[in-house]
Design an enzyme around this catalytic site. Structure first.
Site, short mmCIF file in Angstrom:
data_model
loop_
_atom_site.label_atom_id
_atom_site.label_comp_id
_atom_site.label_asym_id
_atom_site.label_seq_id
_atom_site.Cartn_x
_atom_site.Cartn_y
_atom_site.Cartn_z
N SER A 72 38.72 41.32 -6.81
CA SER A 72 38.65 41.94 -5.48
C SER A 72 38.57 43.45 -5.66
CB SER A 72 39.90 41.58 -4.66
OG SER A 72 40.00 42.45 -3.55
N GLY A 73 37.65 44.09 -4.94
CA GLY A 73 37.52 45.54 -5.04
C GLY A 73 38.72 46.27 -4.46
N ASP A 121 37.15 42.55 6.94
CA ASP A 121 37.69 43.51 5.98
C ASP A 121 37.66 44.91 6.60
OD1 ASP A 121 38.36 44.99 3.68
OD2 ASP A 121 37.20 43.67 2.37
N THR A 138 33.72 43.91 -3.71
CA THR A 138 32.95 42.80 -4.26
C THR A 138 31.62 42.66 -3.49
OG1 THR A 138 34.34 41.35 -2.89
CG2 THR A 138 34.86 41.46 -5.25
O1 LIG Z 1 37.12 44.83 -1.61
C1 LIG Z 1 37.09 43.60 -1.80
O2 LIG Z 1 36.36 43.11 -2.66
C2 LIG Z 1 38.03 42.75 -1.01
N1 LIG Z 1 38.62 43.28 0.17
C3 LIG Z 1 39.36 42.19 0.77
C4 LIG Z 1 38.60 40.98 0.39
C5 LIG Z 1 37.84 41.31 -0.87
O3 LIG Z 1 38.40 40.71 -1.97
#
Ligand SMILES: O=C(O)[C@H]1NCC[C@@H]1O
EC number: 4.2.1.77
Length: 342
Positions: free
Chosen positions: A90-91, A252, A258
């Site tokens: 996950s980013g 999000d 990601t």
């Molecule tokens: O930045 C992301 O990759 C994530 N943010 C919440 C759900 C993903 O994993």
């Protein structure tokens, strides 16, 4: 006060998306690899329910469990718990974990740059943190190899007709739709509709297309739907809006690291982004992650990119979660008023 558990958490958010970090009070789960340990956490569900469900959690919350690394190169390892999934990577969560590790002093910080290696369930990720006055100000993550899976696939979604979608992996699995074609300009007041439609599209893609990772047969579903805004070329590089619907139905708050990696893989596969370009993804709340392509590789028989994403995170507090033995809801609860846009 009495409690059968005391779980120590440092809370954080990355560009708006919550990513709490459990720094103590939980025994490492069984498993030979971090991936196996994450499968144990996903199957057992006790910890997931305790920290993600109400009254301690909420649909907006992601929680990361620090565990001792298995790989000799890693400085720390983490297992990511999202509302429905326990994903490979996950980013926003990796940016929260890096910030918590450095800002709280769990790992030593050197200024102006600290380099660490994290072991995510999906593999090793190298992190470079720009640090000043004891704060990790910007985190650069070399994400897992990312690839386009299908370009311009036809997907029938009940009530929406036939959509043209791309599918891709950027450390997690995506079905990608054109936001404008779906009638969205990626404004904050569209969040509810994006969450609702995104879950329908993800479910339809899971039923009709199915996801396949050449090297991780365990990861065989689409987690997210990315509503991708038009790519504009500005003086600072490429820029595009991004809204990701997360199961069971929320958007999000961050631009989703990601998703940015998956999108760069798709743009690269189409010849629309190369290693000289920077792509800034902008979330519904106006926060940004910046991405670039460091190189190319392969995942099984698929051409892939080596993405780097960067963003900022901030610590918001500390918590000790406890469980009184007389609490009738030791695993908490979920109700559909907030758990899933309807
Ligand atoms: O930045 C992301 O990759 C994530 N943010 C919440 C759900 C993903 O994993």
């Amino acid at each position: 006060m009495r409690s059968t558990k005391t779980i120590h958490v440092i809370s954080a958010h990355a560009e708006g998306e919550v990513g709490d970090v459990i720094v103590g009070g939980v025994k490492p789960p069984p498993g030979e690899t971090i991936w196996e340990q994450s499968r144990w956490i996903a199957k057992d569900n006790t910890l997931r329910n305790f920290v993600l469900n109400e009254p301690r959690g909420g649909v907006f919350r992601h929680v990361n469990l620090l565990v001792p690394p298995k790989h000799p190169d890693a400085d720390a390892a983490f297992i990511i718990m999202e509302p429905e999934d326990t994903p490979p990577m996950s980013g926003s969560n990796s940016i929260c974990v890096s910030t918590v590790l450095l800002d709280s002093g769990i790992l030593p910080m050197t200024e102006p740059v600290t380099e660490i290696t994290l072991e995510a369930p999906g593999g090793l990720v190298r992190v470079r943190a720009e640090c000043r006055n004891g704060k990790a100000e910007r985190i650069f993550v070399q994400n897992l190899p990312s690839f386009a899976e299908r370009l311009d696939a036809k997907l029938e979604v009940e009530g929406l007709g036939t959509l043209t979608v791309d599918t891709a992996y950027g450390g997690d699995s995506f079905v990608i739709v054109d936001a404008a074609a779906m009638g969205f300009s990626l404004k904050p007041d569209e969040a509810h509709d994006i969450a609702r439609l995104g879950v329908r599209i993800t479910n339809a893609a899971n039923a009709a297309l199915g996801f396949h990772h050449p090297e991780n047969p365990d990861w065989k579903h689409f987690s997210f739907c990315l509503f991708a805004g038009p790519v504009e070329r500005t003086a600072e590089g490429l820029r595009a809006g991004a809204a990701v619907a997360i199961q069971p139905g929320k958007v999000d708050r961050s631009p989703t690291g990601t998703a940015l990696s998956a999108r760069m893989a798709v743009l690269h596969a189409r010849g629309q982004m190369n290693m000289e370009d920077r792509l800034t993804a902008v979330s519904l709340i106006g926060s940004t992650f910046s991405g670039r392509i460091l190189g190319t590789t392969a995942v099984g028989d698929r051409p892939a990119i080596l993405p780097e994403i960067s963003g900022r995170a901030w610590i918001t507090g500390t918590h000790q979660h406890m469980l009184d033995p007389s609490d009738p809801w030791p695993e908490g609860y979920r109700l559909t008023d907030t758990w899933g846009a309807r």
